[in-house]
Design a protein around this motif. Sequence first.
Motif, mmCIF file in Angstrom:
data_model
loop_
_atom_site.group_PDB
_atom_site.id
_atom_site.type_symbol
_atom_site.label_atom_id
_atom_site.label_comp_id
_atom_site.label_asym_id
_atom_site.label_seq_id
_atom_site.Cartn_x
_atom_site.Cartn_y
_atom_site.Cartn_z
ATOM 1 N N ASP A 406 37.409 47.117 23.269
ATOM 2 C CA ASP A 406 38.781 46.305 24.627
ATOM 3 C C ASP A 406 39.469 46.676 25.352
ATOM 4 O OD1 ASP A 406 40.757 44.439 25.298
ATOM 5 O OD2 ASP A 406 42.542 45.395 24.656
ATOM 6 N N LEU A 421 46.191 50.330 38.920
ATOM 7 C CA LEU A 421 44.839 49.930 39.916
ATOM 8 C C LEU A 421 45.192 48.169 40.480
ATOM 9 C CD1 LEU A 421 42.942 51.467 38.435
ATOM 10 C CD2 LEU A 421 42.008 49.219 36.892
ATOM 11 N N LYS A 480 39.563 38.695 38.540
ATOM 12 C CA LYS A 480 38.730 39.771 37.862
ATOM 13 C C LYS A 480 37.147 40.130 38.392
ATOM 14 C CE LYS A 480 41.857 40.862 35.358
ATOM 15 N NZ LYS A 480 42.586 41.951 35.085
ATOM 16 N N TRP A 487 38.170 47.406 42.666
ATOM 17 C CA TRP A 487 38.278 48.837 42.074
ATOM 18 C C TRP A 487 36.584 49.855 42.147
ATOM 19 C CZ3 TRP A 487 40.272 45.629 37.923
ATOM 20 C CH2 TRP A 487 42.119 45.524 38.323
ATOM 21 N N SER A 528 33.982 46.589 37.367
ATOM 22 C CA SER A 528 34.861 48.193 37.195
ATOM 23 C C SER A 528 35.016 48.363 35.818
ATOM 24 C CB SER A 528 35.981 46.741 37.190
ATOM 25 O OG SER A 528 36.915 46.031 36.518
ATOM 26 N N LYS A 557 37.859 35.549 26.137
ATOM 27 C CA LYS A 557 37.853 36.169 25.011
ATOM 28 C C LYS A 557 38.883 36.235 23.429
ATOM 29 C CE LYS A 557 38.499 40.950 25.561
ATOM 30 N NZ LYS A 557 39.685 42.080 26.132
ATOM 31 N N GLU A 586 43.091 37.484 20.328
ATOM 32 C CA GLU A 586 41.599 38.353 20.536
ATOM 33 C C GLU A 586 41.034 38.909 18.382
ATOM 34 O OE1 GLU A 586 41.200 41.232 23.277
ATOM 35 O OE2 GLU A 586 41.914 39.847 24.839
HETATM 36 C C1 LIG Z 1 37.874 48.562 34.342
HETATM 37 S S1 LIG Z 1 39.837 48.609 34.133
HETATM 38 C C2 LIG Z 1 40.539 47.068 34.405
HETATM 39 C C3 LIG Z 1 40.624 46.278 33.067
HETATM 40 C C4 LIG Z 1 41.187 45.096 33.477
HETATM 41 O O1 LIG Z 1 41.025 44.378 34.151
HETATM 42 C C5 LIG Z 1 41.773 43.971 32.474
HETATM 43 O O2 LIG Z 1 42.235 42.383 32.195
HETATM 44 C C6 LIG Z 1 41.405 44.552 31.021
HETATM 45 O O3 LIG Z 1 41.351 43.272 30.448
HETATM 46 P P1 LIG Z 1 41.173 43.642 28.742
HETATM 47 O O4 LIG Z 1 40.565 42.421 28.463
HETATM 48 O O5 LIG Z 1 40.974 45.056 28.558
HETATM 49 O O6 LIG Z 1 43.056 43.806 28.062
#
Ligand SMILES: CSCCC(=O)C(=O)COP(=O)(O)O
Length: 627
Positions: A406, A421, A480, A487, A528, A557, A586
Amino acid sequence: MTRIVITAPFDPRIAAELPGEVVTASEAETGQSLGARAAADPVFAAALAEADVVIAELDRIDDDALAAAPRLSLVVACRANPANVDLAACAARGVEVRTTPGRNADVTADFTLALLLATVRHVPAASAWLRAGNWSGDDVFEPYARFRGIGLSGRQLGVVGGGAVGRRVVRRAQGFGMRIAVYDPFLAPGALGDDVQHLELDDLLATSDIVTLHVPLTPETTGLIAARELALLRPDAYLVNAGRAALVDRDALLAVLREGRIAGAGFDVFHDEPLSSDDELLRLPNVTLTPHIAGASDDVVVEHSRLAAAAVASVFPPPSSSPSPSPHSAEVREATAPDAESRTQAATHRNADASPTHPDDSREATAPDAESRTQAATHREASTPDPHEREHHVTATATADVVVLDIEGTTSAAGFILGDLYDYARPRLDEVLGRDDDTVRAARADAIAETGLDADASDAEIAEALRGLMAKDVKSTPLKTLQGIIWAEGFAAGEIHSQFFDDVPPRLHAWHEDGIRLAVYSSGSVASQVPWFRHAPQGDLTPLVEDFFDTVKAGPKKESASFDKIAAALGVAPDRALFLTDHPDEVSAALAAGWQVVALDRAGEPWAGADFAAPAVASFDEIEVTR
Ligand SMILES: CSCCC(=O)C(=O)COP(=O)(O)O
């Protein structure tokens, strides 16, 4: 005292370090049941009757063997596919089965290069010519003309299959200055580094100087290279196969070689082994042949001994690292082993996957390893009065083939993503929503549906609703997707960069070096994720990562089905996959899919101190992964 019977060839130094009393016995005839051996040999029968662990390579462990070993709780098969083990019988008796995946990947990759060089430089033919007394003073330069070969530098190696062996072949061939093209539908572009070109099979065959085969043999890959594919090879191309013979159609191959339609070939594997003395291949001058020896190396014994020892140690932890006197105590079992039912399921699955026995088994590292069971074990310090404090003293160990990561809160700080970001994405949403692009159009429609806006909502209205989701860090798939587009462009323009906790890149490098496959599963879109790993301040991490998954590719997830999908895509059994995440839901979803999980409980992150249903650690440094 754990009693361990070893019949496999085994490194004596590693045997001496095993946590228990070790009895070694030489390997019986190939295929003999240890039960039959016990019936004929009272000394061996006595050892087997006391054994908690049996480590075997070729000896058959069937119901007779298990009946002769009533205390047995672990079998380690020193091979990738436990074809010598009756998995159903083991499951029925509650005996765990482990394997030693990838034990020969390095030596097989070495041998592939040896066969390749021998083929293109005519080494065996030149050696035979010399030994036959052909080099005379009449024409001292005759061999110079007769055995001219090609150099590797600058030539294209087409690698079919980017698994454990294929990846190692790539690294070695790059050392020779070769350009690399790979065909592997399961690998994300860039997974083997920017220098590796990903091609469709036809394109790879048509453009490569040398093609080498490293895909596992499955019903889908049997005959992968047939007459049509062979016809695509260039007349000056070479074909090398130290993988599986049946990947190539034999008749079509013989025709191509007989008619000189390619420059030559090198084979270590054959459709019928041993190769018959009248096989046509033996008469073809443009072919280098070796008798299935790619995995023949003492180093394989050392490697499988090391892996077997790790398997024993994880099931029978040394007393100093565990508070419980027995590996079967309730606390450890809960943390380390799936229940009996899932063990049975795993064993059944493994049985179905087991490939036909080969005495050498040297192709094993090319197959996706879905065979051996693993577990994450918590090793708590003896005295931990404060429950939360205790969580931060946990060290998690796991035996796995693949580690899936993750991102937010796990590899990288949530604050950085939600800060730098998100700040970058917020003002750019309106413009992206207006683009004439299929992906954007689909995301726009999904965003309208998800936020409950009217079908004719403007880009500004949709952008505002999405900014509302961002404020709560809702992991919305259309959001996303759109963020990912923004991004990816930001990374390309050098306007944003990524962030990784200091403990992460060194562990990723170490795991990769140890042959542990790495993948990413994040809510952030794959578009991204890739630049996120590529632009790490600690250097490009994408060569370490085999594949990237997001919610479009794998699903949500928090659903266990998503983890089923990822395991299938990676060709790994769920219990050989380890998921690292900071999110309790998760954790639960991955556990429900039969995965191993270690939770990241990092100070200052959103889910710090949560109640995780898995071992929790404060940094990657506290996670030990072995294959
Ligand atoms: C590629 S960096 C951005 C990650 C992102 O937008 C995000 O929501 C990360 O979620 P995660 O499932 O990795 O906790």
